[in-house]
Design a protein around this motif. Structure first.
Motif, PDB file in Angstrom:
ATOM      1  N   ALA A   1      74.045  56.729 -36.237  1.00  0.00           N
ATOM      2  CA  ALA A   1      74.730  56.184 -34.822  1.00  0.00           C
ATOM      3  C   ALA A   1      75.321  57.077 -34.374  1.00  0.00           C
ATOM      4  CB  ALA A   1      75.837  55.824 -35.427  1.00  0.00           C
ATOM      5  N   LEU A   2      75.377  57.999 -34.429  1.00  0.00           N
ATOM      6  CA  LEU A   2      75.497  59.455 -33.651  1.00  0.00           C
ATOM      7  C   LEU A   2      74.394  59.778 -32.477  1.00  0.00           C
ATOM      8  CD1 LEU A   2      77.782  62.070 -35.605  1.00  0.00           C
ATOM      9  CD2 LEU A   2      78.568  60.939 -33.463  1.00  0.00           C
ATOM     10  N   ARG A   3      73.433  60.294 -33.497  1.00  0.00           N
ATOM     11  CA  ARG A   3      72.018  60.611 -32.472  1.00  0.00           C
ATOM     12  C   ARG A   3      72.400  59.031 -30.828  1.00  0.00           C
ATOM     13  NH1 ARG A   3      69.269  60.891 -36.813  1.00  0.00           N
ATOM     14  NH2 ARG A   3      69.551  62.810 -37.709  1.00  0.00           N
ATOM     15  N   SER A   4      72.745  58.214 -31.342  1.00  0.00           N
ATOM     16  CA  SER A   4      72.098  56.892 -30.430  1.00  0.00           C
ATOM     17  C   SER A   4      73.352  56.878 -29.798  1.00  0.00           C
ATOM     18  CB  SER A   4      72.522  55.089 -31.103  1.00  0.00           C
ATOM     19  OG  SER A   4      71.401  55.275 -31.997  1.00  0.00           O
ATOM     20  N   ILE A   5      74.295  57.843 -29.971  1.00  0.00           N
ATOM     21  CA  ILE A   5      75.584  57.302 -29.137  1.00  0.00           C
ATOM     22  C   ILE A   5      75.351  58.418 -28.389  1.00  0.00           C
ATOM     23  CG2 ILE A   5      76.921  55.588 -30.384  1.00  0.00           C
ATOM     24  CD1 ILE A   5      79.035  58.144 -31.071  1.00  0.00           C
ATOM     25  N   MET A   6      74.999  58.994 -28.549  1.00  0.00           N
ATOM     26  CA  MET A   6      74.557  60.198 -27.293  1.00  0.00           C
ATOM     27  C   MET A   6      74.264  59.578 -26.301  1.00  0.00           C
ATOM     28  SD  MET A   6      77.058  62.330 -27.784  1.00  0.00           S
ATOM     29  CE  MET A   6      76.715  63.563 -26.933  1.00  0.00           C
TER      30      MET A   6
END
Length: 577
Positions: free
Chosen positions: A389-394
């Motif tokens: 999820a963190l990779r996507s929200i960056m």
């Protein structure tokens, strides 16, 4: 108070309506009743004008019995009587119809100088007051009570001594004990007695301000416990024969698979109890004697994201907000499960949530919906974990990122990379102290030079029960206690006084709500050097204290001397850390 004929004397017609309107206005002004709900109840009452408007509000669950009783008590100047304060036996030599008492929800409790004390759930209706006065042949003085407690008292005085739960259980189908047929179990869970039983468990939990409801099956009994202000209390439970039906009812409400009893399940219930909009997070796990169910109660309407309400002092809040408003870096909140970390993070997000800031959170689970903030619920079963999820929200161009928990090295590394590229990152860790947060990240494999250059501050906290200010009493501690805990160091020249809880019928523990005690480590050059040297938590804490950090224990002692909590509470939550 004088005979109840006084409130009822002008009780006909307009005066009665005026008093009901005043009670409704009082409930609306306190936030205990919504304007829209009041309008809906008024329309229903006009269509079928049986009974009073206030009784209809309680019957529909638009307002809690306790809030309604307190409003009537204040308006009429009549005392509020809890069932625990009532005598064990009914007044002797009274010939009153039990059927009448049950229908009108009134019960006589004692005779005194001001006449026969009558506990009433609905003072808007003058009829039962006059009827009891005529039947008893003596003046009646008014007491206000909760409808459910009055019904329990009638049963105690004139019935078989059953509680409200006991009365419902009488109508239960006992065949639910070892039920294997899923369809029959579904039918049982949908029957009125089981529905009323589960509703009663939830209603009582809300009345008692519980944060969690535990329903636990054992070999010969079903146990129900409420967590109130962080401490579990066992309460009245249905019989063991109803276990399967009760647990199936909860699973149906949470949209879980009632046929699956071998694997843990998680679900959610949204419902309205006692006029409150509630979110219930439901967790089931299989145990030796059936499924254990825990429901976390999230009150979306009354939660206050306010630093003062959490327990932040003015000086502490200023220091925390200064670090929070830095444009990039990592701000961590640490503590064990149930120490209020999420609430602190939500409060921090509310503080910086402005139209020019893009905030995205990754949580497991999303506890409260925050207006203007993009909240993502992780779903590991489909590959949406914290790291993914963190990779996507960056790529979503955020200014602030909140990560529910730093669970693994991969999540930590992405968080650090986000902080290095100009983002503010907020997250939680499970450690006992602020200094322990540094060593935990190092132990997880985070490089010391990255840690030192990205972490701005670490807040550690615990929750202590807050004394009920209406009943708490001060006392002077013994000189040995003053010396042992060095109380004069925290008294700041004021007289040294500690406080103790005084239980009452309305509040059996003497505590009401909780407050955080906390310590805040702000990263400095000296602390960064210690991180680079991989110093242990003790060295880091000593340096932080030399720079002005007040430990959780010290914060707790200061709050005990200020009358916020007790010394025993502070020791209970800090002695392990």
């Amino acid at each position: 108070m004088s005979a109840v004929s006084e409130p009822a004397a002008n009780g006909a017609g307009t005066a009665l309506g005026d008093r009901e309107a005043a009670v409704c206005a009082l409930l609306v002004s306190r936030g205990s009743l919504k304007d829209s709900d009041l309008g809906r109840a008024r329309r229903l009452h006009e269509e079928a004008p049986e009974g009073t408007l206030t009784a209809l509000l309680a019957r529909l669950g638009l307002v809690s019995e306790r809030d309604l009783a307190q409003a009537w008590s204040e308006l009429l100047g009549a005392p509020l009587l809890a069932a625990a304060e009532a005598p064990e036996l009914a007044p002797p030599e009274l010939e009153l119809s039990v059927r009448f008492l049950k229908q009108q929800h009134v019960v006589p409790v004692r005779e005194g100088e001001d006449g026969l004390a009558l506990v009433v759930a609905d003072p808007a209706d003058p009829y039962p007051l006059h009827a009891v006065e005529l039947a008893a042949g003596k003046p009646v003085s008014l007491r206000i009570g909760l409808r459910s407690e009055i019904d329990d008292l009638i049963e105690r005085y004139y019935g078989a001594g059953r509680s409200a739960m006991g009365t419902i259980v009488e109508n239960l189908d006992g065949s639910a004990a070892e039920e294997e047929d899923v369809e029959h179990l579904r039918d049982l869970a949908s029957e009125a007695p089981v529905i009323r039983l589960v509703n009663l468990i939830l209603q009582r939990a809300v009345e008692q301000r519980a944060s969690d409801v535990h329903i636990e099956p054992f070999e010969n009994r079903l146990k129900v416990r409420y967590r109130i202000d962080g401490v579990l209390h066992e309460v009245e439970a249905p019989p063991a024969s109803s276990t399967a039906a009760v647990i199936s009812r909860v699973k149906i409400m949470a949209k879980l698979n009632i046929a699956e009893r071998r694997l843990p399940q998680d679900g959610r219930i949204q419902l309205r109890v006692q006029g409150k909009e509630l979110d219930l997070r439901v967790s089931t796990v299989p145990t030796s004697f059936g499924e254990s169910v825990v429901m976390r109660i999230l009150d979306r309407e009354t939660v206050a994201f306010d630093f003062a309400e959490l327990g932040f002092t003015d000086a502490f809040r200023e220091r925390f907000v200064e670090v929070l408003e830095r444009p990039h870096g990592i701000l961590l909140v640490t503590g064990p499960t149930g120490s209020g970390k999420s609430t602190t993070l939500y409060t921090a997000l509310s503080k910086i949530n402005t139209p020019d800031v893009k905030i995205i959170t990754v949580e497991d689970p999303v506890e409260y919906q925050l207006e203007g903030i993009n909240q993502i619920q992780v779903k590991p079963q489909i590959g949406l974990d914290f790291a993914n999820a963190l990779r996507s929200i960056m790529r979503q161009d955020p200014d602030v990122i909140m990560i529910g928990e730093m669970r693994d090295l991969e999540t930590c590394r992405i968080a650090i990379q986000s902080a290095l590229t100009g983002h503010l990152v907020l997250s939680t860790l499970h450690t006992n102290s602020a200094a322990g947060g540094v060593t935990r990240l190092l132990d997880m494999g985070v490089e010391d030079y990255l840690l030192g250059s990205t972490v701005n501050g670490i807040l550690a906290q615990r929750l202590v029960r807050r004394l009920d200010p209406a009943t708490a009493v001060p006392y002077e501690p013994a000189s040995e206690v003053v010396e042992q805990f060095q109380l004069e160091k925290y008294a700041q020249g004021r007289p040294i006084r500690l406080w103790k809880p005084v239980p009452s019928a309305a509040n059996p523990t003497g505590y009401r709500g909780r407050r955080a005690i906390m310590e805040f480590l702000v990263m400095s050059d000296a602390l960064r050097r210690l991180v680079m040297q991989r110093a242990d938590a003790g060295e880091i804490e000593r340096q932080a204290r030399a720079e002005g950090m007040r430990t959780m224990y010290e914060d707790g002692i200061a709050k005990a001397l200020a009358g916020v909590t007790t010394l025993e509470e502070v020791l209970r939550v800090t002695q392990e850390g």
